[in-house]
Scaffold this active site. Structure first.
Site, PDB file in Angstrom:
ATOM      1  N   ASP A  34      63.009 -30.211-146.878  1.00  0.00           N
ATOM      2  CA  ASP A  34      63.541 -28.952-145.768  1.00  0.00           C
ATOM      3  C   ASP A  34      64.581 -28.590-145.862  1.00  0.00           C
ATOM      4  O   ASP A  34      65.362 -29.232-146.881  1.00  0.00           O
ATOM      5  CB  ASP A  34      62.630 -29.950-144.849  1.00  0.00           C
ATOM      6  N   HIS A  51      63.698 -21.116-151.702  1.00  0.00           N
ATOM      7  CA  HIS A  51      61.961 -22.548-151.587  1.00  0.00           C
ATOM      8  C   HIS A  51      61.585 -22.350-153.249  1.00  0.00           C
ATOM      9  O   HIS A  51      61.334 -22.737-154.598  1.00  0.00           O
ATOM     10  CB  HIS A  51      61.059 -21.096-151.565  1.00  0.00           C
ATOM     11  N   LEU A 145      49.272 -39.784-162.628  1.00  0.00           N
ATOM     12  CA  LEU A 145      49.881 -39.323-161.005  1.00  0.00           C
ATOM     13  C   LEU A 145      48.916 -38.406-160.374  1.00  0.00           C
ATOM     14  O   LEU A 145      48.305 -37.091-160.583  1.00  0.00           O
ATOM     15  CB  LEU A 145      50.727 -38.611-161.847  1.00  0.00           C
TER      16      LEU A 145
HETATM   17  C1  FPP Z   1      60.917 -25.895-145.484  1.00  0.00           C
HETATM   18  O1  FPP Z   1      62.383 -25.121-145.601  1.00  0.00           O
HETATM   19  C2  FPP Z   1      60.199 -25.714-146.471  1.00  0.00           C
HETATM   20  C3  FPP Z   1      59.520 -24.826-146.865  1.00  0.00           C
HETATM   21  C4  FPP Z   1      58.721 -23.842-145.841  1.00  0.00           C
HETATM   22  C5  FPP Z   1      58.493 -24.809-147.868  1.00  0.00           C
HETATM   23  C6  FPP Z   1      59.058 -25.319-149.242  1.00  0.00           C
HETATM   24  C7  FPP Z   1      58.536 -24.984-151.041  1.00  0.00           C
HETATM   25  C8  FPP Z   1      59.418 -25.524-151.477  1.00  0.00           C
HETATM   26  C9  FPP Z   1      60.040 -25.890-151.938  1.00  0.00           C
HETATM   27  C10 FPP Z   1      58.216 -24.729-153.005  1.00  0.00           C
HETATM   28  C11 FPP Z   1      56.839 -25.590-153.546  1.00  0.00           C
HETATM   29  C12 FPP Z   1      55.761 -25.088-153.387  1.00  0.00           C
HETATM   30  C13 FPP Z   1      55.640 -25.222-154.359  1.00  0.00           C
HETATM   31  C14 FPP Z   1      53.933 -24.615-153.645  1.00  0.00           C
HETATM   32  C15 FPP Z   1      54.886 -26.077-155.402  1.00  0.00           C
HETATM   33  P1  FPP Z   1      62.645 -24.035-144.353  1.00  0.00           P
HETATM   34  O2  FPP Z   1      62.749 -23.228-145.711  1.00  0.00           O
HETATM   35  O3  FPP Z   1      62.166 -23.522-143.219  1.00  0.00           O
HETATM   36  O4  FPP Z   1      64.024 -24.656-144.473  1.00  0.00           O
HETATM   37  P2  FPP Z   1      64.964 -24.138-143.095  1.00  0.00           P
HETATM   38  O5  FPP Z   1      65.042 -25.104-142.321  1.00  0.00           O
HETATM   39  O6  FPP Z   1      67.048 -24.613-143.982  1.00  0.00           O
HETATM   40  O7  FPP Z   1      65.144 -22.577-143.104  1.00  0.00           O
END
Ligand code: FPP
Length: 256
Positions: A34, A51, A145
């Site tokens: 997150d 991301h 893993l």
């Molecule tokens: C939440 O942070 C995160 C997500 C919705 C996406 C997580 C995805 C990745 C880390 C990329 C890795 C993916 C793959 C397929 C390998 P948010 O964007 O909701 O954060 P915020 O709360 O600050 O808006």
């Protein structure tokens, strides 16, 4: 733990072994990655940039799991609720999965990673489905893993789908409602055959489960970190395991 002689450990493993007990590792660690959006916004960058940086952080987590010998790692990359985000962000997250399944697959395979994409396959583009199936088939024999990418996943849907599968068996007359057990429902979830997470790590200072693995996280220890996911380092993983090792799990019983 696979390593028996202290001096036969690879150097990175020995480095972590000085900080955590390598014989008492969580078998399955789940991560809610997150804070990507906030991380990007605070730098004046688009959310997708966060991301993309998040993928690098995930690779650090994978490397750490391999170095210490954690057998199962789950990471929530796309929640069913994420469909409500702007189309560009949804497409961007799909493309990140495409890139991972394309660019990183050979390396994952060479490093002995068995990749599984956990979530509903409904609504996913057909080219992505084909890539997922190819990646899962290719890496299926690997044992170092098991990496579970939760994509188009949420915990309540997982429970509902397992319940529907059991209801169909009752309807077909091959199961009586009284025969339904916890183990039976577990065997119909999307993580059937995978041990429940022992440790869940969530970044960004948010302290909730947000409909992640609701069924599977009954006895899971939670570690909440203040930093956003793109800033996650191997040392944060190590510190989280230290907390896990000091928490005294008793699964509802009285400690000895
Ligand atoms: C939440 O942070 C995160 C997500 C919705 C996406 C997580 C995805 C990745 C880390 C990329 C890795 C993916 C793959 C397929 C390998 P948010 O964007 O909701 O954060 P915020 O709360 O600050 O808006």
């Amino acid at each position: 733990m696979r390593f028996t002689q202290r001096n036969s450990l690879p150097s990175e493993t020995a480095q972590w072994g000085a900080q955590i007990d390598l014989r008492n590792l969580p078998e399955h660690v789940a991560i809610i990655m997150d804070g990507n959006g906030r991380w990007a916004r605070s730098r004046g960058m688009p959310r997708l940039f966060g991301h993309q940086k998040g993928v690098e952080a995930l690779k650090k987590a994978i490397a750490f799991a391999l170095e210490v010998g954690i057998p199962y790692l789950s990471a929530w990359a796309f929640s069913t609720a994420n469909w409500k985000r702007p189309e560009a962000e949804v497409k961007g997250l799909m493309n990140i999965l495409r890139r991972t399944l394309n660019k990183d697959l050979v390396e994952f395979h060479e490093r002995g990673i068995c990749l599984k994409v956990v979530g509903s396959r409904l609504n996913l583009p057909s080219d992505l489905l084909a890539m997922i199936e190819h990646a899962e088939q290719l890496t299926a024999p690997n044992t170092k893993l098991t990496l579970l990418i939760n994509f188009n996943y949420d915990g309540r849907t997982d429970i509902i789908e397992a319940t529907k599968a059991l209801a169909r068996k009752v309807q077909a007359g091959i199961l009586a409602p009284e025969q339904i057990t916890e183990e039976m429902l577990t065997a119909h979830t999307m993580t059937a055959g995978i041990p429940d997470p022992d440790l869940l790590i969530r970044t960004s200072g948010v302290v909730r489960l947000s409909n992640y693995m609701m069924w599977q996280c009954t006895f899971t220890e939670f570690v909440f970190l203040e930093k956003n996911w793109p800033d996650f380092q191997k040392q944060d993983f190590c510190n989280s395991i230290q907390k896990f090792q000091n928490c005294g799990r008793n699964f509802g019983q009285i400690s000895a």
